[in-house]
Design a protein around this motif. Sequence first.
Motif, mmCIF file in Angstrom:
data_model
loop_
_atom_site.group_PDB
_atom_site.id
_atom_site.type_symbol
_atom_site.label_atom_id
_atom_site.label_comp_id
_atom_site.label_asym_id
_atom_site.label_seq_id
_atom_site.Cartn_x
_atom_site.Cartn_y
_atom_site.Cartn_z
ATOM 1 N N ALA A 32 0.809 -1.262 -0.122
ATOM 2 C CA ALA A 32 0.140 0.150 -0.015
ATOM 3 C C ALA A 32 0.700 1.206 -0.072
ATOM 4 O O ALA A 32 0.500 2.258 -0.797
ATOM 5 N N GLY A 33 1.886 1.266 0.663
ATOM 6 C CA GLY A 33 2.866 2.400 0.713
ATOM 7 C C GLY A 33 3.516 2.626 -0.775
ATOM 8 O O GLY A 33 3.489 3.778 -1.039
ATOM 9 N N ASP A 34 4.031 1.588 -1.331
ATOM 10 C CA ASP A 34 4.484 1.647 -2.654
ATOM 11 C C ASP A 34 3.544 2.323 -3.665
ATOM 12 O O ASP A 34 3.871 3.038 -4.179
ATOM 13 N N VAL A 35 2.176 1.680 -3.442
ATOM 14 C CA VAL A 35 1.039 2.236 -4.437
ATOM 15 C C VAL A 35 0.990 3.690 -4.064
ATOM 16 O O VAL A 35 0.881 4.493 -4.859
ATOM 17 N N PHE A 36 1.028 3.949 -2.795
ATOM 18 C CA PHE A 36 0.647 5.381 -2.334
ATOM 19 C C PHE A 36 1.813 6.396 -3.060
ATOM 20 O O PHE A 36 1.576 7.234 -3.812
ATOM 21 N N HIS A 37 2.842 6.049 -2.806
ATOM 22 C CA HIS A 37 4.070 6.906 -3.430
ATOM 23 C C HIS A 37 4.283 6.932 -4.939
ATOM 24 O O HIS A 37 4.635 7.832 -5.446
#
Length: 92
Positions: A32-37
């Motif tokens: 999820a963090g990778d997708v956000f960034h």
Amino acid sequence: GGAAGTWWFDRSAGSSRHVEAPRIKAVDTLAAGDVFHGAFAVGLAEAMAIEHALRFASAAAALKCLRFGGRLGAPDRPGTLAMMAATWPETA
């Protein structure tokens, strides 16, 4: 980030601002963090206003959390824009 949303300092306003996260029932937060960034970087590259880029990124990350499978659960642009419209109708 995450369920608490995103805070940032708006230099032009001289104050901190907040974008709420979409309210979802997460089933898998892997990546999820990778997708956000990644989505935030796309927003910046497309010259979106910061608040709009943060909403775009938050919507993408929320959609990812609704699906199992790390990067395989990453959403597409139409799905992300639909999540934005459902969460923040003024962005539609």
